[in-house]
Design an enzyme around this catalytic site. Structure first.
Site, short mmCIF file in Angstrom:
data_model
loop_
_atom_site.label_atom_id
_atom_site.label_comp_id
_atom_site.label_asym_id
_atom_site.label_seq_id
_atom_site.Cartn_x
_atom_site.Cartn_y
_atom_site.Cartn_z
N HIS A 139 -58.73 80.03 -1.35
CA HIS A 139 -57.47 79.72 -2.01
C HIS A 139 -57.76 78.79 -3.18
O HIS A 139 -58.85 78.23 -3.28
CB HIS A 139 -56.49 79.07 -1.04
CG HIS A 139 -55.98 80.02 -0.01
ND1 HIS A 139 -55.96 79.72 1.34
CD2 HIS A 139 -55.48 81.28 -0.11
CE1 HIS A 139 -55.47 80.75 2.01
NE2 HIS A 139 -55.16 81.71 1.15
N SER A 140 -56.78 78.62 -4.06
CA SER A 140 -57.04 77.76 -5.22
C SER A 140 -57.46 76.36 -4.78
O SER A 140 -58.32 75.74 -5.41
CB SER A 140 -55.82 77.70 -6.13
OG SER A 140 -54.68 77.25 -5.43
N GLU A 141 -56.87 75.85 -3.69
CA GLU A 141 -57.32 74.59 -3.10
C GLU A 141 -57.25 74.64 -1.58
O GLU A 141 -56.38 75.33 -1.02
CB GLU A 141 -56.49 73.39 -3.58
CG GLU A 141 -56.97 72.76 -4.87
CD GLU A 141 -56.38 73.44 -6.09
OE1 GLU A 141 -56.84 73.16 -7.21
OE2 GLU A 141 -55.46 74.25 -5.91
N THR A 142 -58.18 73.92 -0.97
CA THR A 142 -58.13 73.63 0.46
C THR A 142 -58.03 72.12 0.61
O THR A 142 -58.78 71.37 -0.01
CB THR A 142 -59.38 74.15 1.18
OG1 THR A 142 -59.42 75.58 1.09
CG2 THR A 142 -59.39 73.74 2.64
N HIS A 158 -49.75 71.08 -4.78
CA HIS A 158 -49.29 72.07 -3.80
C HIS A 158 -50.05 71.97 -2.49
O HIS A 158 -49.48 72.18 -1.42
CB HIS A 158 -49.38 73.50 -4.38
CG HIS A 158 -50.67 74.19 -4.20
ND1 HIS A 158 -51.76 73.98 -5.04
CD2 HIS A 158 -51.10 75.10 -3.29
CE1 HIS A 158 -52.77 74.73 -4.64
NE2 HIS A 158 -52.39 75.42 -3.58
#
Length: 265
Positions: free
Chosen positions: A47-50, A84
Site C-alpha cells: 500500500h502507499s503506506e504501512t 491517511h
C-alpha cells in the site's frame, strides 16, 4: 514451522466505503522488528503506506494505552508524515481494539506529536500546519491550476510520473499537489503524485491537506473547508486551520476491510 506472526489490518481511510478512499496497512507491534523487517512488511503489503504502532508503556495494553509511537513506510522508504495511515491506525485502535480513550497521541521519531479523537462517525486528526506552497517539512509542492480549469480536467490529468523522477532527484520536492478551486459542496479539490517515494499517485492524502488547508483558507478567507481528493478511488476530508496553534485538523471516516496475520520470520 509456523514462525513469528504479526497481526495486520487493511483500512480504507477518508471514506465509509470498502472500495474507495486510501488503503493503508496497520501493524500493532507486539514483536520487535528490525528496520529491514519493517520495510519488508511495507513492501509485502504494497500500500502507499504501512503504519507501525508501538505502545510506549509496555505495561499497558493496546486497549487501554493512550500514547503510542508511530512510524510510516511506503513500499520503498520511511516517510516523515502520513495522514491517511495515521487515520487508519486510529481506526484500528478505536474500532478493532476497542480502545476507549477519548484522545490518542502518536509520537513520531521525527519529533511530531499527533492526536486522534472520535468525532461522531469520523476521526479527527491534529496535524502540523504547513503554510508554504513548497513545504520544506514535507517536501510537498503545491500547484494551483487556473480557475478556468474544471474539476473534470483535473480528474483527466495524466502526468508522466516517470518523467518527474528524471527531471528532479527528490532532494527538495518529494510530492506534487495539483489543486483547483472546488465549487459546489467542496472548497477545493486535488490530486497528489509522489513517485520519488514509490507512490505514482496517492488516492487520498491527509498530509497534503496540511499544505492545502492553509493555502485555501487564505485564498477563500475561511478557516474550515470541505475538501475532496479526486483520484480514481477518491475521498473526502473536513479541514480546519488553527492559525494560533499552528495546527491543521483533518477529519474523515475509515473502514477496516481486512484483518489477518503476516509471517515475519
Amino acid at each position: 514451522m509456523e514462525g513469528r506472526l504479526q497481526e495486520v489490518f487493511t483500512v480504507n481511510a477518508f471514506t465509509a466505503s470498502p472500495f474507495a478512499g486510501n488503503p493503508a496497512s496497520v501493524c500493532l507491534l507486539e514483536l520487535e522488528l528490525s528496520e529491514e523487517q519493517l520495510q519488508g512488511v511495507a513492501a509485502q503489503m504494497n500500500h502507499s503506506e504501512t503504519a507501525f504502532v508501538t505502545r510506549l508503556d509496555t505495561g499497558a495494553a493496546f486497549q487501554t494505552a493512550d500514547t503510542f509511537q508511530l512510524r510510516w513506510f511506503t513500499p520503498t522508504t520511511e516517510v516523515q508524515l502520513c495522514g491517511h495511515a495515521t487515520l487508519a491506525a486510529a481506526a484500528v485502535l478505536f474500532k478493532a481494539v476497542e480502545n476507549q480513550q477519548p484522545k490518542l497521541t502518536f509520537i513520531t521519531r521525527w519529533g511530531l506529536h499527533l492526536t486522534a479523537r472520535r468525532d461522531g462517525d469520523r476521526i479527527e486528526l491534529e496535524l502540523p500546519l504547513n503554510d508554504r506552497q513548497l513545504s520544506a517539512a514535507t517536501g510537498k509542492l503545491l500547484l494551483r491550476l487556473a480557475d478556468s480549469c474544471t474539476v473534470q480536467q483535473l480528474e483527466a490529468l495524466k502526468p508522466d510520473v516517470g518523467q518527474l523522477t528524471r527531471l528532479h532527484d527528490g532532494g527538495e520536492v518529494r510530492g506534487v499537489i495539483v489543486t483547483v478551486r472546488g465549487g459546489g459542496q467542496f472548497h477545493c479539490q486535488s490530486r497528489y503524485f509522489a513517485p520519488w517515494v514509490g507512490i505514482p499517485e496517492d488516492p487520498v492524502t491527509g498530509s497534503a491537506h496540511t499544505v492545502l488547508g492553509p493555502y485555501w483558507a487564505r485564498q477563500l478567507g475561511v478557516e474550515r473547508l470541505s475538501a475532496r481528493q479526486c483520484s480514481p478511488r477518491g475521498g473526502q476530508l473536513a479541514v480546519a486551520v488553527d492559525w494560533a496553534a499552528g495546527r491543521t485538523r483533518v477529519a474523515g471516516e475509515a473502514v477496516i476491510v481486512l484483518r489477518g496475520q503476516l509471517r515475519v520470520a
